[in-house]
Design a protein around this motif. Structure first.
Motif, PDB file in Angstrom:
ATOM      1  N   UNK A 154      32.441   4.944  19.065  1.00 12.73           N
ATOM      2  CA  UNK A 154      33.157   4.070  19.915  1.00 12.73           C
ATOM      3  C   UNK A 154      32.526   3.884  21.166  1.00 12.73           C
ATOM      4  N   UNK A 155      31.729   5.178  21.656  1.00 12.94           N
ATOM      5  CA  UNK A 155      31.012   5.005  23.042  1.00 12.94           C
ATOM      6  C   UNK A 155      29.499   4.546  22.913  1.00 12.94           C
ATOM      7  N   UNK A 156      28.881   4.867  21.620  1.00 16.84           N
ATOM      8  CA  UNK A 156      27.436   4.490  21.584  1.00 16.84           C
ATOM      9  C   UNK A 156      26.982   3.403  20.431  1.00 16.84           C
ATOM     10  N   UNK A 157      27.957   3.284  19.390  1.00 16.37           N
ATOM     11  CA  UNK A 157      27.805   2.348  18.495  1.00 16.37           C
ATOM     12  C   UNK A 157      28.067   0.982  18.783  1.00 16.37           C
ATOM     13  N   UNK A 182      20.582   2.768  20.285  1.00 18.71           N
ATOM     14  CA  UNK A 182      19.980   4.097  20.406  1.00 18.71           C
ATOM     15  C   UNK A 182      19.065   3.971  21.499  1.00 18.71           C
ATOM     16  N   UNK A 183      18.278   3.021  21.759  1.00 23.71           N
ATOM     17  CA  UNK A 183      17.494   2.822  23.161  1.00 23.71           C
ATOM     18  C   UNK A 183      18.573   3.120  24.265  1.00 23.71           C
ATOM     19  N   UNK A 184      19.626   2.757  24.401  1.00 25.09           N
ATOM     20  CA  UNK A 184      20.703   2.614  25.267  1.00 25.09           C
ATOM     21  C   UNK A 184      21.071   4.222  25.636  1.00 25.09           C
ATOM     22  N   UNK A 185      21.273   4.832  24.456  1.00 29.46           N
ATOM     23  CA  UNK A 185      21.748   6.204  24.352  1.00 29.46           C
ATOM     24  C   UNK A 185      20.641   7.070  24.727  1.00 29.46           C
ATOM     25  N   UNK A 202      27.932  -1.174  15.169  1.00 30.71           N
ATOM     26  CA  UNK A 202      26.983  -1.087  14.414  1.00 30.71           C
ATOM     27  C   UNK A 202      27.518  -0.276  13.117  1.00 30.71           C
ATOM     28  N   UNK A 203      28.788   0.305  13.407  1.00 29.83           N
ATOM     29  CA  UNK A 203      29.092   1.624  12.315  1.00 29.83           C
ATOM     30  C   UNK A 203      29.449   0.828  11.010  1.00 29.83           C
ATOM     31  N   UNK A 204      30.115  -0.256  10.746  1.00 28.70           N
ATOM     32  CA  UNK A 204      29.912  -0.861   9.453  1.00 28.70           C
ATOM     33  C   UNK A 204      28.944  -1.236   8.822  1.00 28.70           C
ATOM     34  N   UNK A 205      27.881  -1.732   9.472  1.00 27.46           N
ATOM     35  CA  UNK A 205      26.473  -1.950   8.840  1.00 27.46           C
ATOM     36  C   UNK A 205      25.819  -0.740   8.761  1.00 27.46           C
ATOM     37  N   UNK A 245      22.260   7.534  13.458  1.00 26.62           N
ATOM     38  CA  UNK A 245      23.213   6.830  12.581  1.00 26.62           C
ATOM     39  C   UNK A 245      24.255   7.983  12.027  1.00 26.62           C
ATOM     40  N   UNK A 246      23.456   9.105  11.633  1.00 22.26           N
ATOM     41  CA  UNK A 246      24.546   9.959  11.047  1.00 22.26           C
ATOM     42  C   UNK A 246      25.367  10.400  11.920  1.00 22.26           C
ATOM     43  N   UNK A 247      25.431  10.459  13.325  1.00 20.81           N
ATOM     44  CA  UNK A 247      26.406  10.814  14.324  1.00 20.81           C
ATOM     45  C   UNK A 247      27.520   9.462  14.410  1.00 20.81           C
ATOM     46  N   UNK A 248      26.830   8.542  14.244  1.00 25.95           N
ATOM     47  CA  UNK A 248      27.707   7.201  14.453  1.00 25.95           C
ATOM     48  C   UNK A 248      28.824   7.290  13.353  1.00 25.95           C
ATOM     49  N   UNK A 249      28.257   7.713  12.044  1.00 33.09           N
ATOM     50  CA  UNK A 249      29.268   7.686  10.859  1.00 33.09           C
ATOM     51  C   UNK A 249      30.293   9.035  10.793  1.00 33.09           C
ATOM     52  N   UNK A 250      29.614  10.114  11.354  1.00 34.07           N
ATOM     53  CA  UNK A 250      30.527  11.095  11.475  1.00 34.07           C
ATOM     54  C   UNK A 250      31.515  11.450  12.683  1.00 34.07           C
ATOM     55  N   UNK A 251      31.182  10.777  13.820  1.00 33.51           N
ATOM     56  CA  UNK A 251      32.126  11.029  14.810  1.00 33.51           C
ATOM     57  C   UNK A 251      32.433   9.831  15.389  1.00 33.51           C
ATOM     58  N   UNK A 252      33.912   9.738  15.491  1.00 33.55           N
ATOM     59  CA  UNK A 252      34.398   8.554  15.990  1.00 33.55           C
ATOM     60  C   UNK A 252      34.397   8.197  17.469  1.00 33.55           C
ATOM     61  N   UNK A 253      34.316   9.309  18.068  1.00 30.70           N
ATOM     62  CA  UNK A 253      34.340   9.127  19.487  1.00 30.70           C
ATOM     63  C   UNK A 253      32.963   8.619  19.918  1.00 30.70           C
TER      64      UNK A 253
END
Length: 303
Positions: free
Chosen positions: A120-123, A92-95, A76-79, A109-117
């Motif tokens: 990779x795990x949750x996005x 988000x529900x899975x997380x 989802x990161x590029x979106x 979404x802010x964490x998806x954009x800010x944190x590569x790790x």
């Protein structure tokens, strides 16, 4: 009397589903009214595109999603980076289920954009549409680019009955955040003696949320057909939509009733700037003229 506007057929189907559909509990627990088997046809030859006017459809998000599919993306990161939130609810529900931590969509979404790790795990959504379209994994470990093969077939063997791609990879369904709803596409080339061949397409959709999903699905299918026609030197014909389980959610009564109370307007015209290849289109290449919709209607997504 003038012919009814094309959107009338969509509203007629919606009314039929809402008034006569079978009421069932579904995977989401929300419940639906559903009919099995429906067909709609839209003529694209005049430059129009099936974009609903009885509510505003955020078509730029749909363009971005189609390009995301064509790029083979599964995160989802590029979106999210482009302000598109339509796939965020599932990871988000899975997380939340896995960690017990309740984040808002914006926080997640802010964490998806800010944190590569974290991304990779949750996005990641698993082997969803883009993976199957561009990197279908065969039993021998070799990946197959269905879209590249489709283009090759349209150019080299236009009379073939095998201009097909699908997202329904049985071996990988369990790993997908959501199995493909708009699952199989097929194309037909009609030769014309006095000009370029005409390209028509069918989208078979196994499951269709007529209120929220369909407006995106049919617009993207039509846009993809226009892209394919442009890249192969053809002109657009029809986009034909075939829905299997066609449903409306029980908590969308306000959406349905508002849509059915509104008068449809003419579909807009679509202008598509020529890209170097099918995988190089950008949002800026898509221009709509004459899109004059009624106001948007908010409704919850069933996850």
């Amino acid at each position: 009397m003038p012919s009814p506007l094309p959107e009338t057929a969509v509203l007629d189907l919606m009314r039929r589903v809402w008034e006569t559909g079978s009421e069932r509990r579904d995977r989401t627990g929300v419940g639906t009214r559903a009919l099995f088997g429906a067909t709609l046809r839209f003529d694209l030859s005049d430059g129009s595109v099936p974009l609903l006017t009885t509510k505003r459809v955020f078509w730029k998000s749909a363009v971005k999603e189609l390009i995301w599919f064509l790029n083979g993306e599964t995160s989802i990161r590029p979106l999210v980076a482009q302000g598109v939130h339509i796939w965020t609810d599932w990871p988000l529900e899975k997380y939340a289920k896995a960690t017990g931590e309740q984040l808002s969509r914006d926080e997640f979404e802010a964490r998806i954009l800010a944190d590569d790790t974290f991304a990779a795990k949750w996005g990641e959504l698993g082997p969803v549409y883009g993976k199957q379209w561009r990197r279908w994994l065969g039993p021998d470990g070799r990946e197959h680019d269905q879209i590249a093969e489709l283009l090759k077939g349209l150019r080299e063997n236009p009379a073939s009955r095998r201009h097909i791609f699908t997202g329904w990879n049985v071996a990988e369904l369990s790993g997908m955040a959501l199995p493909p709803c708009h699952m199989t596409y097929q194309y037909f080339v009609e030769p014309r003696g006095n000009g370029p061949a005409k390209l028509s397409g069918i989208l078979y959709q196994r499951s269709c949320d007529l209120g929220l999903g369909f407006p995106f699905n049919i617009f993207e299918a039509a846009l993809l057909l226009r892209m394919l026609a442009q890249q192969t030197g053809m002109v657009p014909g029809e986009i034909i939509w075939m829905g299997a389980d066609v449903h409306l959610y029980l908590n969308h009564a306000h959406l349905v009733e508002t849509l059915l109370s509104r008068e449809p307007r003419p579909f807009p015209k679509l202008d598509l700037a020529k890209a170097p290849d099918l995988f190089s289109y950008r949002l800026e290449d898509v221009t709509l003229t004459g899109y004059d919709p009624h106001p948007a209607i908010a409704a919850p997504v069933a996850v």
